[in-house]
Design an enzyme around this catalytic site. Structure first.
Site, mmCIF file in Angstrom:
data_model
loop_
_atom_site.group_PDB
_atom_site.id
_atom_site.type_symbol
_atom_site.label_atom_id
_atom_site.label_comp_id
_atom_site.label_asym_id
_atom_site.label_seq_id
_atom_site.Cartn_x
_atom_site.Cartn_y
_atom_site.Cartn_z
ATOM 1 N N PRO A 70 -2.713 -11.620 10.297
ATOM 2 C CG PRO A 70 -0.690 -11.965 11.416
ATOM 3 C CD PRO A 70 -1.336 -12.074 10.064
ATOM 4 C CG ASP A 71 -6.251 -6.608 13.870
ATOM 5 O OD1 ASP A 71 -5.404 -5.914 14.478
ATOM 6 O OD2 ASP A 71 -7.308 -6.126 13.421
ATOM 7 C CB ILE A 72 -0.198 -6.657 14.798
ATOM 8 C CG1 ILE A 72 0.266 -7.447 13.581
ATOM 9 C CG2 ILE A 72 0.894 -6.548 15.848
ATOM 10 C CD1 ILE A 72 1.252 -6.700 12.693
ATOM 11 C CE LYS A 74 -8.668 -3.202 14.342
ATOM 12 N NZ LYS A 74 -7.504 -3.345 13.467
ATOM 13 C CG ASP A 107 -6.568 -4.928 5.857
ATOM 14 O OD1 ASP A 107 -6.203 -4.914 7.046
ATOM 15 O OD2 ASP A 107 -6.986 -3.925 5.262
ATOM 16 C CE LYS A 119 7.625 -12.019 -14.474
ATOM 17 N NZ LYS A 119 8.340 -11.414 -15.580
ATOM 18 C CE LYS A 121 -11.143 0.323 11.238
ATOM 19 N NZ LYS A 121 -10.447 1.017 10.177
ATOM 20 C CG ASN A 145 -0.198 -0.093 2.498
ATOM 21 O OD1 ASN A 145 0.556 0.808 2.829
ATOM 22 N ND2 ASN A 145 -0.366 -1.194 3.234
ATOM 23 C CG PHE A 181 -2.547 5.712 13.499
ATOM 24 C CD1 PHE A 181 -1.719 5.377 14.554
ATOM 25 C CD2 PHE A 181 -2.498 7.009 13.008
ATOM 26 C CE1 PHE A 181 -0.861 6.305 15.111
ATOM 27 C CE2 PHE A 181 -1.636 7.958 13.556
ATOM 28 C CZ PHE A 181 -0.822 7.600 14.605
HETATM 29 O O1 C5P Z 1 -8.821 -2.590 10.981
HETATM 30 P P1 C5P Z 1 -7.891 -1.580 10.435
HETATM 31 O O2 C5P Z 1 -6.829 -2.170 9.534
HETATM 32 O O3 C5P Z 1 -8.520 -0.390 9.793
HETATM 33 O O4 C5P Z 1 -7.162 -1.003 11.741
HETATM 34 C C1 C5P Z 1 -6.123 -0.117 11.656
HETATM 35 C C2 C5P Z 1 -5.252 -0.230 12.880
HETATM 36 O O5 C5P Z 1 -4.968 -1.612 13.148
HETATM 37 C C3 C5P Z 1 -3.918 0.426 12.684
HETATM 38 O O6 C5P Z 1 -3.480 0.895 13.931
HETATM 39 C C4 C5P Z 1 -3.033 -0.727 12.181
HETATM 40 O O7 C5P Z 1 -1.667 -0.501 12.479
HETATM 41 C C5 C5P Z 1 -3.584 -1.898 12.967
HETATM 42 N N1 C5P Z 1 -3.523 -3.185 12.251
HETATM 43 C C6 C5P Z 1 -2.719 -4.205 12.713
HETATM 44 N N2 C5P Z 1 -2.676 -5.407 12.083
HETATM 45 C C7 C5P Z 1 -3.441 -5.633 10.994
HETATM 46 C C8 C5P Z 1 -4.292 -4.623 10.508
HETATM 47 C C9 C5P Z 1 -4.304 -3.398 11.158
HETATM 48 O O8 C5P Z 1 -1.989 -3.991 13.703
HETATM 49 N N3 C5P Z 1 -3.393 -6.804 10.381
#
Ligand code: C5P
Length: 404
Positions: A305-307, A341, A279, A289, A337, A210, A323
């Site tokens: 994974p959503d860290i 979260k 995401d 390739k 959010k 991105n 953020f």
């Molecule tokens: O759900 P969304 O991606 O919009 O949330 C954004 C926030 O979650 C940001 O703080 C981003 O750094 C964190 N994030 C994360 N791991 C992911 C996706 C988002 O830590 N896989």
């Protein structure tokens, strides 16, 4: 530590023989990475020309309060807002007297009254003028209002006398201005910050990513280090140099970022997730390739994974700040959010239409469960410092035992 990188300094120059030293001061401040805008009083222009200061600062010099053209471009209110700090060097006895009494009859004195940023003065004058009780009373009054004075030094004076009243040398002034940005607000606190994009491989030559530049996250890490925190910055691929006094761990993928965060999160006090984590990632990464065909192809993706959510759900985890970059429904999406979260705080920013990821400036709506604050559009570095102040305030409110 160099705290002057990307700082915006208004340098006020008032009338006195020491004004020639302010030329060198501009050069040295810029060498440290600061942006400098010079404001000169009429008397200062008798000692050194605006042209010299313009050449050294690389910016037009401001001299008049009621100049319609200059006011239209950047008047006293804009200059006040623009500045991170105002340094007046040399500050004459007359200027300090005006400031002490709130007189605003020229651009510099008006600007000083209009500014919410710290005001630093480097006095320079004849030693008798400095020692005069009128000047000393003004100095005491200014110091009570949290205006900082650097110097004056003692020694030989241009007028042939000896005593206190010499302007500090430019190199000393640069050091003092640099140190003025150091606070001990988060002294010895451990901060973990994520920044930049992640890259998810498709095959050996292609990836999904991105537009994140990493600048906001790096600015947050730098601002935290300025407050005395121990900072680890987990960074995706960016073109940025690591900020001083920050430990940077380089990662590529969301999974790498997650592992680096989880390996370092123990005894972290504050976690700030500024990274734009991809995401989705490819379920299968090609060994070779992928060949182009005449038809389209479909990539099968899975969630990364959503860290942030994982850290926020840790038992005894750190104070968590996320953020939310949104192109629409900024506040509603950010609030949802914050809740889903289980974050302590979220910083929401509008992206798209030139704002957000790639630009130098941004604005933030910072939200927590029962409140929020708007941080107006500003350079990302300035916003980051404001954000760290808000984070620190909420952190100590939630953890009074951590004391400050
Ligand atoms: O759900 P969304 O991606 O919009 O949330 C954004 C926030 O979650 C940001 O703080 C981003 O750094 C964190 N994030 C994360 N791991 C992911 C996706 C988002 O830590 N896989």
């Amino acid at each position: 530590m160099n705290n002057l990188h990307h700082k915006r300094i208004v340098l006020g120059v008032t009338g006195g023989i020491a004004a020639y030293k302010s030329a060198d001061l501009v050069r040295r401040l810029r060498e440290q990475g600061a942006e400098v805008r010079v404001v000169m009083t009429r008397a200062a222009c008798e000692f050194i020309t605006p042209l010299t200061m313009q050449a050294l600062s690389g910016k037009p010099v401001h001299t008049e309060l009621l100049d319609h053209r200059a006011e239209a471009a950047m008047g006293h209110i804009e200059l006040a807002r623009w500045s991170d700090v105002i340094l007046v060097a040399p500050a004459s006895a007359n200027f300090m007297a005006k400031l002490a009494h709130g007189q605003a009859d020229d651009l510099l004195s008006t600007l000083c009254l209009a500014a919410a940023t710290p005001l630093l003065l480097a006095p320079a004058m004849n030693q008798r003028m400095w020692l005069n009780p009128a000047t000393q009373d003004n100095v005491a009054l200014l110091q009570r209002r949290a205006i900082t004075l650097f110097g004056p030094a003692e020694g030989d004076q241009a007028c042939g006398e000896t005593g206190p009243g010499r302007l500090l040398e430019p190199v000393e002034l640069v050091r003092h201005v640099n140190d003025s940005f150091e606070t001990q607000l988060l002294a010895a606190k451990k901060l973990l910050v994520t920044a930049g994009p992640t890259r998810e491989d498709i095959d050996p030559v292609r990836y999904i990513s991105n537009r994140s530049s990493g600048r906001m996250g790096y600015a947050v890490a730098r601002a935290a280090a300025e407050t005395g925190a121990d900072v680890i910055l987990v960074s995706g691929p960016t073109a940025l140099d690591p900020p001083e006094r920050v430990r940077r761990l380089d990662v590529i993928t969301a999974r790498d970022m997650r592992d680096a965060v989880m390996a370092n999160v123990a005894d972290t006090d504050i976690f700030i997730a500024a990274a734009a984590v991809a995401d989705y990632r490819c379920i299968q990464i090609g060994d070779q390739k992928i060949k182009k065909t005449n038809t389209g192809i479909t990539l099968a993706l899975e969630k990364t994974p959503d860290i942030l959510a994982e850290v926020a759900n840790l038992p005894d985890g750190p104070f968590t700040v996320g953020f939310a970059a949104e192109t629409e429904g900024l506040i509603e999406n950010a609030r949802s959010k914050l809740r889903s979260k289980k974050l302590d705080m979220i910083a929401a920013n509008q992206v798209g239409n030139g704002l957000g990821f790639e630009g130098d400036e941004n604005s933030l709506q910072v939200l927590w469960e029962d409140g929020g604050v708007v941080l107006e559009q500003a350079l990302k570095e300035k916003l980051a410092r404001q954000l760290i102040n808000v984070v620190a305030e909420r952190f100590y409110e939630k953890n009074p035992a951590q004391g400050h």
